[in-house]
Design a protein around this motif. Structure first.
Motif, short mmCIF file in Angstrom:
data_model
loop_
_atom_site.label_atom_id
_atom_site.label_comp_id
_atom_site.label_asym_id
_atom_site.label_seq_id
_atom_site.Cartn_x
_atom_site.Cartn_y
_atom_site.Cartn_z
N ASN A 1 0.82 -1.23 0.00
CA ASN A 1 0.00 0.00 0.00
C ASN A 1 0.85 1.26 0.00
O ASN A 1 0.48 2.27 -0.61
CB ASN A 1 -0.91 0.01 1.23
CG ASN A 1 -1.95 -1.08 1.14
OD1 ASN A 1 -2.44 -1.39 0.07
ND2 ASN A 1 -2.27 -1.69 2.28
N MET A 2 1.98 1.23 0.71
CA MET A 2 2.86 2.40 0.78
C MET A 2 3.96 2.31 -0.28
O MET A 2 4.22 3.26 -1.01
CB MET A 2 3.51 2.49 2.16
CG MET A 2 2.53 2.76 3.30
SD MET A 2 1.77 4.38 3.22
CE MET A 2 3.13 5.45 3.62
N ASP B 1 8.52 -7.93 -4.71
CA ASP B 1 7.59 -8.17 -3.60
C ASP B 1 7.19 -9.64 -3.66
O ASP B 1 7.19 -10.24 -4.74
CB ASP B 1 6.33 -7.27 -3.77
CG ASP B 1 5.50 -7.21 -2.49
OD1 ASP B 1 5.40 -6.12 -1.91
OD2 ASP B 1 4.95 -8.25 -2.08
N LYS C 1 -0.14 -1.26 16.24
CA LYS C 1 1.25 -1.69 16.00
C LYS C 1 2.23 -0.63 16.52
O LYS C 1 3.17 -0.93 17.25
CB LYS C 1 1.47 -1.90 14.49
CG LYS C 1 2.91 -2.17 14.13
CD LYS C 1 3.17 -2.06 12.62
CE LYS C 1 4.66 -2.00 12.36
NZ LYS C 1 5.03 -1.81 10.97
N LEU D 1 8.65 -2.65 4.36
CA LEU D 1 8.15 -3.96 4.74
C LEU D 1 7.31 -3.88 6.01
O LEU D 1 7.37 -2.89 6.74
CB LEU D 1 9.35 -4.90 4.94
CG LEU D 1 10.21 -5.09 3.68
CD1 LEU D 1 11.57 -5.69 4.01
CD2 LEU D 1 9.48 -5.95 2.66
N THR E 1 8.04 1.06 9.31
CA THR E 1 7.96 1.43 10.73
C THR E 1 8.31 0.18 11.52
O THR E 1 7.58 -0.81 11.47
CB THR E 1 6.54 1.89 11.10
OG1 THR E 1 6.19 2.99 10.28
CG2 THR E 1 6.49 2.31 12.57
P1 NAD Z 1 1.60 -3.69 3.12
O1 NAD Z 1 1.31 -4.94 3.87
O2 NAD Z 1 0.58 -3.14 2.18
O3 NAD Z 1 2.96 -3.89 2.26
C1 NAD Z 1 4.07 -4.62 2.70
C2 NAD Z 1 4.58 -5.42 1.51
O4 NAD Z 1 5.78 -6.09 1.87
C3 NAD Z 1 3.58 -6.52 1.08
O5 NAD Z 1 3.21 -6.31 -0.28
C4 NAD Z 1 4.36 -7.82 1.28
O6 NAD Z 1 4.07 -8.81 0.30
C5 NAD Z 1 5.79 -7.33 1.16
N1 NAD Z 1 6.78 -8.21 1.75
C6 NAD Z 1 6.79 -8.79 2.99
N2 NAD Z 1 7.92 -9.51 3.17
C7 NAD Z 1 8.65 -9.38 2.02
C8 NAD Z 1 9.91 -9.88 1.60
N3 NAD Z 1 10.65 -10.68 2.37
N4 NAD Z 1 10.35 -9.55 0.37
C9 NAD Z 1 9.60 -8.75 -0.45
N5 NAD Z 1 8.39 -8.25 -0.10
C10 NAD Z 1 7.92 -8.56 1.12
O7 NAD Z 1 2.02 -2.61 4.20
P2 NAD Z 1 2.08 -1.01 4.01
O8 NAD Z 1 0.79 -0.40 4.42
O9 NAD Z 1 2.67 -0.71 2.68
O10 NAD Z 1 3.14 -0.65 5.17
C11 NAD Z 1 4.54 -0.85 5.00
C12 NAD Z 1 5.25 -0.22 6.19
O11 NAD Z 1 4.92 1.17 6.25
C13 NAD Z 1 4.83 -0.81 7.55
O12 NAD Z 1 5.97 -0.90 8.35
C14 NAD Z 1 3.83 0.21 8.09
O13 NAD Z 1 3.76 0.22 9.51
C15 NAD Z 1 4.41 1.50 7.54
N6 NAD Z 1 3.44 2.59 7.39
C16 NAD Z 1 2.21 2.37 6.83
C17 NAD Z 1 1.30 3.43 6.70
C18 NAD Z 1 -0.06 3.21 6.09
O14 NAD Z 1 -0.90 4.13 6.19
N7 NAD Z 1 -0.32 2.09 5.42
C19 NAD Z 1 1.67 4.72 7.15
C20 NAD Z 1 2.95 4.93 7.68
C21 NAD Z 1 3.82 3.85 7.79
#
Ligand code: NAD
Length: 295
Positions: free
Chosen positions: A11-12, A31, A243, A65, A93
């Motif tokens: 998503n990010m 990914d 989290k 991640l 994060t």
């Molecule tokens: P998400 O689950 O949508 O994306 C994470 C991605 O990482 C997934 O597509 C997953 O398949 C991939 N992944 C996991 N292990 C992997 C590996 N070994 N190799 C390759 N890909 C791998 O999560 P997100 O919402 O994108 O959040 C990512 C980070 O950003 C988190 O740490 C979250 O806390 C932080 N964050 C999110 C937001 C938000 O609003 N979504 C805001 C600020 C910070």
């Protein structure tokens, strides 16, 4: 133009990688989820079939991640895959300990590294307006800043290794506590027969003013863009708030710091998630606070 490998296109990460492409960088993405890779390629990211393929020839590797364990595992694998001097940036994060572990691994590889978590959510990721909180050496920050600028509008160097994660965790502890405070005030106002708009008009221009009230108001009406007007569709999901609050509590326990309000906020968000509300916006906690009132 920098050759960048982007690991974690969720998503990010997906929209962040897309903004790097827009800024003229060459981005190779990997990914574990095929769907995430597919949507990133539609934005101009080159799909890689493995971590090794993504980072081959990369001058900079960015990870985005879910948790610390994923970051440490990927950065451990990078040790045999990247050449000395490759800039490594983690934007996830994660807990401060994992961030420091990742910096340690980078040190062994002789690679400059940054922990650079973000604030601004999926909307900020798509718009390229994220705030980056960055930890690492001055030299690594100078090298990474122009790359981060393609994805964000404010880049703050918070200090040495792990300082970015420390800033993120402290900021989000304030956010979790303040949202509960604002929500409680609206619930009390309802019991007192005071309208939402009246409380908003007073508090938003008085000493009760804060982001949870003026940007993310937990009741529909006063701030038309807040998730409350959209049946609490996130936004920033309650599970992600939990989290971050748990990360703050882990850090508090490791440093022997008492954070009674942070601890209580974590407990309330845990109860909210346990009752099936983790996917709602974190401002929806006002519903739980209303429901738990004695009649
Ligand atoms: P998400 O689950 O949508 O994306 C994470 C991605 O990482 C997934 O597509 C997953 O398949 C991939 N992944 C996991 N292990 C992997 C590996 N070994 N190799 C390759 N890909 C791998 O999560 P997100 O919402 O994108 O959040 C990512 C980070 O950003 C988190 O740490 C979250 O806390 C932080 N964050 C999110 C937001 C938000 O609003 N979504 C805001 C600020 C910070």
């Amino acid at each position: 133009m920098t050759r960048i490998a982007f690991i974690g296109l969720g998503n990010m990460g997906g929209p962040m990688a897309a903004n790097l492409v827009k800024a003229g960088h060459s981005v190779s993405g990997f990914d574990l989820s095929e769907a995430s890779v597919k949507s990133a390629t539609e934005a101009g990211v080159t799909a890689a079939a493995s971590l090794a393929e993504a980072v081959r020839d990369a001058e900079c590797v960015i990870t985005m991640l879910p948790k610390g364990q994923h970051v440490v595992s990927v950065w451990t694998d990078l040790a045999t895959l990247v050449t000395e001097g490759t800039l490594l940036i983690d934007c996830s994060t994660v807990d401060v300990e994992s961030a420091k572990k990742a910096h340690g691994l980078a040190g062994i590889m002789n690679c400059p590294a940054l922990d650079a978590p973000v604030s601004g959510g999926t909307t900020g990721a798509a718009a390229g307006t994220l705030t980056f909180m960055v930890g690492g050496s001055d030299a690594a920050f100078t090298a990474g800043k122009p790359i981060l600028e393609a994805m964000g509008k404010k880049i703050v160097h918070c200090g040495g290794n792990g300082a970015g994660q420390a800033a993120k965790i402290c900021n989000n502890m304030i956010l979790g506590i303040s949202m509960i405070g604002v929500a409680e005030a609206f619930v009390l106002a309802e019991k007192l027969g005071l309208s939402h708009q009246a409380l908003f008009d007073v508090a938003s221009t008085s000493s009760g003013q804060c982001w949870s009230l003026t940007t993310y108001c937990p009741v529909p009406g006063p701030v038309p863009t807040s998730p409350a007007n959209n049946d609490y569709k996130p936004g920033f999901a309650a599970a992600l708030m939990l989290k971050d609050l748990m990360l703050s509590q882990e850090a508090a326990s490791q440093t022997g710091t008492r954070t009674p309000l942070g601890a209580h906020a974590a407990k309330l968000y845990k109860a909210f998630e346990n009752t099936g509300h983790g996917t709602e916006d974190f401002s929806a906690i006002i519903r739980m606070l209303r429901e738990t009132q004695a009649s």
